[in-house]
Scaffold this motif. Structure first.
Motif, PDB file in Angstrom:
ATOM      1  N   GLU A  53     -22.323  39.282 -19.979  1.00 26.87           N
ATOM      2  CA  GLU A  53     -23.184  39.860 -21.200  1.00 26.87           C
ATOM      3  C   GLU A  53     -22.542  41.234 -21.476  1.00 26.87           C
ATOM      4  O   GLU A  53     -22.476  41.376 -22.518  1.00 26.87           O
ATOM      5  CB  GLU A  53     -24.466  40.118 -20.497  1.00 26.87           C
ATOM      6  CG  GLU A  53     -25.467  38.898 -20.330  1.00 26.87           C
ATOM      7  CD  GLU A  53     -25.757  37.868 -21.503  1.00 26.87           C
ATOM      8  OE1 GLU A  53     -25.927  38.572 -22.565  1.00 26.87           O
ATOM      9  OE2 GLU A  53     -25.835  36.806 -21.196  1.00 26.87           O
ATOM     10  N   ALA A  54     -22.089  41.722 -20.547  1.00 22.80           N
ATOM     11  CA  ALA A  54     -21.490  43.257 -20.730  1.00 22.80           C
ATOM     12  C   ALA A  54     -20.115  42.777 -21.773  1.00 22.80           C
ATOM     13  O   ALA A  54     -19.872  43.888 -22.637  1.00 22.80           O
ATOM     14  CB  ALA A  54     -21.168  44.012 -19.889  1.00 22.80           C
ATOM     15  N   ARG A  55     -19.443  41.912 -21.483  1.00 22.13           N
ATOM     16  CA  ARG A  55     -18.033  41.695 -22.001  1.00 22.13           C
ATOM     17  C   ARG A  55     -18.524  41.055 -23.482  1.00 22.13           C
ATOM     18  O   ARG A  55     -17.728  41.516 -24.409  1.00 22.13           O
ATOM     19  CB  ARG A  55     -17.300  40.779 -21.513  1.00 22.13           C
ATOM     20  CG  ARG A  55     -16.686  41.267 -20.227  1.00 22.13           C
ATOM     21  CD  ARG A  55     -15.798  40.361 -19.417  1.00 22.13           C
ATOM     22  NE  ARG A  55     -15.048  41.114 -18.274  1.00 22.13           N
ATOM     23  CZ  ARG A  55     -14.381  40.303 -17.190  1.00 22.13           C
ATOM     24  NH1 ARG A  55     -14.691  39.009 -17.241  1.00 22.13           N
ATOM     25  NH2 ARG A  55     -13.568  40.958 -16.364  1.00 22.13           N
ATOM     26  N   ALA A  56     -19.571  40.402 -23.834  1.00 20.92           N
ATOM     27  CA  ALA A  56     -19.983  39.862 -24.992  1.00 20.92           C
ATOM     28  C   ALA A  56     -20.670  40.653 -25.881  1.00 20.92           C
ATOM     29  O   ALA A  56     -20.525  40.441 -27.214  1.00 20.92           O
ATOM     30  CB  ALA A  56     -20.677  38.486 -24.680  1.00 20.92           C
ATOM     31  N   TYR A  57     -21.501  41.387 -25.373  1.00 19.14           N
ATOM     32  CA  TYR A  57     -22.379  42.265 -26.197  1.00 19.14           C
ATOM     33  C   TYR A  57     -22.411  43.802 -25.892  1.00 19.14           C
ATOM     34  O   TYR A  57     -22.152  44.172 -24.725  1.00 19.14           O
ATOM     35  CB  TYR A  57     -23.801  41.861 -26.257  1.00 19.14           C
ATOM     36  CG  TYR A  57     -23.982  40.222 -26.360  1.00 19.14           C
ATOM     37  CD1 TYR A  57     -23.946  39.811 -27.714  1.00 19.14           C
ATOM     38  CD2 TYR A  57     -24.097  39.459 -25.115  1.00 19.14           C
ATOM     39  CE1 TYR A  57     -23.903  38.288 -27.880  1.00 19.14           C
ATOM     40  CE2 TYR A  57     -24.231  38.036 -25.645  1.00 19.14           C
ATOM     41  CZ  TYR A  57     -23.968  37.602 -26.844  1.00 19.14           C
ATOM     42  OH  TYR A  57     -24.078  36.375 -27.047  1.00 19.14           O
TER      43      TYR A  57
ATOM     44  N   GLN B 222     -37.884  32.764  -6.321  1.00 16.74           N
ATOM     45  CA  GLN B 222     -36.892  33.564  -5.802  1.00 16.74           C
ATOM     46  C   GLN B 222     -35.655  33.316  -6.571  1.00 16.74           C
ATOM     47  O   GLN B 222     -34.387  34.056  -6.905  1.00 16.74           O
ATOM     48  CB  GLN B 222     -36.506  32.921  -4.528  1.00 16.74           C
ATOM     49  CG  GLN B 222     -35.401  33.836  -3.607  1.00 16.74           C
ATOM     50  CD  GLN B 222     -35.621  33.647  -2.215  1.00 16.74           C
ATOM     51  OE1 GLN B 222     -36.596  33.920  -1.753  1.00 16.74           O
ATOM     52  NE2 GLN B 222     -34.417  33.016  -1.774  1.00 16.74           N
ATOM     53  N   GLU B 223     -35.437  32.093  -7.492  1.00 17.19           N
ATOM     54  CA  GLU B 223     -34.174  31.722  -8.099  1.00 17.19           C
ATOM     55  C   GLU B 223     -34.183  32.002  -9.632  1.00 17.19           C
ATOM     56  O   GLU B 223     -33.200  32.005 -10.279  1.00 17.19           O
ATOM     57  CB  GLU B 223     -34.032  30.222  -8.082  1.00 17.19           C
ATOM     58  CG  GLU B 223     -33.718  29.608  -6.787  1.00 17.19           C
ATOM     59  CD  GLU B 223     -33.124  28.032  -6.823  1.00 17.19           C
ATOM     60  OE1 GLU B 223     -33.495  27.595  -7.947  1.00 17.19           O
ATOM     61  OE2 GLU B 223     -32.922  27.673  -5.779  1.00 17.19           O
ATOM     62  N   GLN B 224     -35.408  32.717 -10.076  1.00 14.40           N
ATOM     63  CA  GLN B 224     -35.380  33.003 -11.524  1.00 14.40           C
ATOM     64  C   GLN B 224     -35.145  34.494 -11.833  1.00 14.40           C
ATOM     65  O   GLN B 224     -35.558  35.258 -10.802  1.00 14.40           O
ATOM     66  CB  GLN B 224     -36.961  32.971 -12.052  1.00 14.40           C
ATOM     67  CG  GLN B 224     -37.472  31.429 -12.219  1.00 14.40           C
ATOM     68  CD  GLN B 224     -38.628  31.246 -12.759  1.00 14.40           C
ATOM     69  OE1 GLN B 224     -39.703  31.442 -12.111  1.00 14.40           O
ATOM     70  NE2 GLN B 224     -39.173  30.903 -13.924  1.00 14.40           N
ATOM     71  N   TYR B 225     -34.262  34.438 -12.996  1.00 15.13           N
ATOM     72  CA  TYR B 225     -34.135  36.105 -13.430  1.00 15.13           C
ATOM     73  C   TYR B 225     -33.587  36.068 -14.622  1.00 15.13           C
ATOM     74  O   TYR B 225     -33.343  35.142 -15.337  1.00 15.13           O
ATOM     75  CB  TYR B 225     -32.856  36.591 -12.582  1.00 15.13           C
ATOM     76  CG  TYR B 225     -31.703  35.963 -12.574  1.00 15.13           C
ATOM     77  CD1 TYR B 225     -30.716  36.131 -13.627  1.00 15.13           C
ATOM     78  CD2 TYR B 225     -31.257  34.970 -11.629  1.00 15.13           C
ATOM     79  CE1 TYR B 225     -29.604  35.526 -13.849  1.00 15.13           C
ATOM     80  CE2 TYR B 225     -30.103  34.133 -11.831  1.00 15.13           C
ATOM     81  CZ  TYR B 225     -29.376  34.588 -12.717  1.00 15.13           C
ATOM     82  OH  TYR B 225     -27.971  33.870 -13.139  1.00 15.13           O
ATOM     83  N   ASP B 226     -33.707  37.241 -15.488  1.00 17.30           N
ATOM     84  CA  ASP B 226     -33.291  37.355 -16.715  1.00 17.30           C
ATOM     85  C   ASP B 226     -32.519  38.596 -16.771  1.00 17.30           C
ATOM     86  O   ASP B 226     -32.783  39.799 -16.189  1.00 17.30           O
ATOM     87  CB  ASP B 226     -34.591  37.487 -17.787  1.00 17.30           C
ATOM     88  CG  ASP B 226     -35.220  36.283 -18.138  1.00 17.30           C
ATOM     89  OD1 ASP B 226     -34.362  35.133 -18.294  1.00 17.30           O
ATOM     90  OD2 ASP B 226     -36.368  36.054 -17.859  1.00 17.30           O
ATOM     91  N   ILE B 227     -31.396  38.646 -17.874  1.00 13.46           N
ATOM     92  CA  ILE B 227     -30.662  39.862 -18.111  1.00 13.46           C
ATOM     93  C   ILE B 227     -31.078  40.301 -19.345  1.00 13.46           C
ATOM     94  O   ILE B 227     -30.740  39.334 -20.338  1.00 13.46           O
ATOM     95  CB  ILE B 227     -29.157  39.485 -17.792  1.00 13.46           C
ATOM     96  CG1 ILE B 227     -28.737  38.803 -16.466  1.00 13.46           C
ATOM     97  CG2 ILE B 227     -28.355  40.838 -17.970  1.00 13.46           C
ATOM     98  CD1 ILE B 227     -29.140  39.737 -15.305  1.00 13.46           C
ATOM     99  N   VAL B 228     -31.403  41.508 -19.764  1.00 13.46           N
ATOM    100  CA  VAL B 228     -32.005  41.876 -20.954  1.00 13.46           C
ATOM    101  C   VAL B 228     -31.091  43.028 -21.398  1.00 13.46           C
ATOM    102  O   VAL B 228     -31.045  44.178 -20.719  1.00 13.46           O
ATOM    103  CB  VAL B 228     -33.473  42.461 -21.113  1.00 13.46           C
ATOM    104  CG1 VAL B 228     -33.844  42.823 -22.484  1.00 13.46           C
ATOM    105  CG2 VAL B 228     -34.438  41.009 -20.714  1.00 13.46           C
ATOM    106  N   LEU B 229     -30.632  42.924 -22.584  1.00 18.66           N
ATOM    107  CA  LEU B 229     -29.697  44.105 -23.386  1.00 18.66           C
ATOM    108  C   LEU B 229     -30.359  44.876 -24.006  1.00 18.66           C
ATOM    109  O   LEU B 229     -31.121  44.568 -24.763  1.00 18.66           O
ATOM    110  CB  LEU B 229     -28.284  43.621 -24.103  1.00 18.66           C
ATOM    111  CG  LEU B 229     -27.597  42.440 -23.384  1.00 18.66           C
ATOM    112  CD1 LEU B 229     -26.641  42.006 -24.162  1.00 18.66           C
ATOM    113  CD2 LEU B 229     -26.879  42.965 -21.965  1.00 18.66           C
ATOM    114  N   VAL B 230     -30.537  46.288 -23.550  1.00 20.55           N
ATOM    115  CA  VAL B 230     -31.568  47.270 -24.312  1.00 20.55           C
ATOM    116  C   VAL B 230     -30.769  48.199 -25.260  1.00 20.55           C
ATOM    117  O   VAL B 230     -29.676  48.739 -24.529  1.00 20.55           O
ATOM    118  CB  VAL B 230     -32.371  47.936 -23.178  1.00 20.55           C
ATOM    119  CG1 VAL B 230     -33.313  48.800 -23.796  1.00 20.55           C
ATOM    120  CG2 VAL B 230     -32.916  47.006 -22.166  1.00 20.55           C
TER     121      VAL B 230
END
Length: 495
Positions: A437-441, A487-495
């Motif tokens: 995500e950091a490389r793309a946005y 336990q398997e669920q997560y989300d990465i949010v760009l702020v």
């Protein structure tokens, strides 16, 4: 042998328990909203023909179309009798799309599969199964006495001829059920006219009803139990519903008078299944581990492809030597496995991994014990022997869902795998996702939403790795616990 039938009837569900010598052997369930359909006859419509599979799909009015193989379709001759060929004809010569087809369900819909169908139609009574489109007379394989088999065959011939003289004619054949062993001509005579009349009514429905529609529905579970499960040695049939007991008594009076005196209404305050320990046995049957009295145990695993049973000595150390310990554990396991197959209603391919035995005589005795205990099973079983790897391979006929499939559903967290990714694995997935995500946005910071156990690990044992990652991507990383995430669920949010 002491045998009892316990019938628990509620508005939403009917349950039948078969208890032998005080031990639960089989459980049957029928829910009002989702009754089993094995034995039902439908006027259906062929919706798809599959030449490559030699099969067709038939719309019978259910959620999923039923499946019928070419071998289950018998062409009818001029007299309406089945014309059995030595070779299975091409499915395209038997049916076409849009054609009306009268079929009977031989296997309930299971998982994502539709019902299995046949055109070999039959209707059942207490002692006989009537096959209107064949003149064959068959006898249950469980009746082994050859003289008794011959006597029953002659009784059916005589009874049919007698009824024909009286003007009650039927062109079909019969199968004598296991419970017919030892019955008199008078008892058989009660079944035959009933079956003739029933089929005559069904023929009228077939002609008059549209497609798809139900032509014939089998009896409710508690009546089927009286018809199919009650044997001469069944001592008691206890029913905890007064209304169902009344209907059962009426049914027995008409079709099975020999069991009427064994019917008993149970009015006690304590639930019938609790009184006999059935509820506890059902609960145990939903676990994969079965403990043996000796200290050994079984591990039972059911998958869509097959069921596997592993035998272990566990805490059992024996008194003589290792070979004797293994032999005794396997003998006890063989009896327990036969019971578990019936109780859990496991079907299809079954692989049993007994503990390796060096003595050929021990192997033979264990296999013989398994075969002997399976003789009482209502479902047809076939043991192919021991493979080169020492595994016992067998099949058990599957006509309805297993106990676990009826009572349970796949875990929404692991989707039926039985395992979850560890918190550590999820943390490293999050690290890789953050880098992507950091490389793309572009963003000022990154927010990670995950379960409590994963966030705790990220802030504690993985905190050094988080700090290195922040330095690498040049942005701060914040964490937020989401209580509803597994336990398997997560989300990465760009702020």
């Amino acid at each position: 042998m002491s045998e009892e039938l316990l019938i628990n009837v509620a508005p939403t569900e009917t349950r039948v328990a078969l208890v032998e010598n005080g031990v639960l052997q089989e459980v049957y369930l029928e829910r009002s909203a989702r009754r089993g359909i094995v034995g039902n006859i439908y006027k259906g419509k062929v919706v798809r023909v599959l030449p490559g599979m030699q099969a067709a799909f038939v719309d019978i009015g259910l959620e999923r179309a039923g499946f019928i193989h070419a071998s289950d379709i018998a062409p009818l001759d001029e007299e309406g009798m089945e014309s059995r060929e030595s070779e299975v004809a091409d499915i395209r010569a038997l049916v076409r799309e849009g054609q009306s087809l009268v079929v009977q369900v031989v296997k309930d819909p299971i998982s994502s599969k539709g019902a299995r169908l046949t055109t070999h139609l039959s209707v059942s009574a207490r002692y006989l199964v009537y096959m209107p489109q064949t003149r064959h007379i068959g006898i249950s394989n469980r009746i082994e006495d050859e003289s008794e088999r011959e006597r029953l065959r002659e009784l059916v011939d005589q009874a049919s001829a007698k009824l024909a003289e009286e003007g009650q004619k039927g062109d079909g054949g019969f199968i004598l059920r296991t419970v017919a062993e030892g019955v008199s001509e008078d008892e058989l005579l009660r079944d035959i006219p009933f079956l003739y009349k029933l089929w005559h009514e069904l023929e009228q429905r077939i002609r008059s009803r549209p497609q798809p529609s139900v032509i014939y529905e089998d009896l409710p579970l508690f009546m089927r139990a009286l018809r199919d499960l009650a044997r001469p040695y069944t001592e008691k049939i206890r029913i905890d519903s007064r209304e169902a007991h009344g209907r059962a008594a009426e049914f027995a009076g008409k079709y099975a008078p020999e069991i009427a005196s064994r019917l008993e209404h149970y009015p006690g305050e304590r639930p019938l299944f609790d009184l006999y320990g059935v509820e506890e046995e059902i609960r145990k049957a939903l676990h994969n581990k079965v403990t043996l009295k000796s200290g050994g145990y079984l591990i039972v695993e059911q998958t869509e492809a097959m069921s596997t049973i592993d035998v272990n000595t566990g805490a059992f150390v024996g008194h003589r030597n290792l070979e004797e310990t293994i032999f005794k554990t396997n003998l006890e396991a063989a009896t327990a496995i036969a019971r578990q197959l019936r109780l859990r209603n496991l079907g299809g391919i079954i692989i049993i991994d007994f503990i390796d035995m060096k003595d050929p005589e021990h192997r033979r005795q264990v296999l013989r014990t398994l075969e002997k205990t399976l003789e009482r099973d209502h479902a047809k079983t076939s043991i192919t022997g021991v493979s080169e790897l020492g595994l016992v391979e067998m099949t058990r006929k599957r006509t309805r869902e297993s106990l676990g499939q009826i009572l349970c559903e796949p875990c929404p967290v692991c989707s039926g795998r039985g395992t979850l990714k560890s918190a550590e694995t999820v943390c490293y997935e999050i690290f890789r996702e953050i880098i992507r995500e950091a490389r793309a946005y572009d963003s000022e910071k990154i927010m990670v939403l995950a379960s409590q156990v994963v966030i705790d690990l990220l802030l504690d044992e993985e905190s050094a790795n988080v700090a290195d990652l922040e330095e690498f991507i040049g942005r701060p990383i914040q964490f937020q616990v989401e209580p509803i995430y597994n336990q398997e669920q997560y989300d990465i949010v760009l702020v």
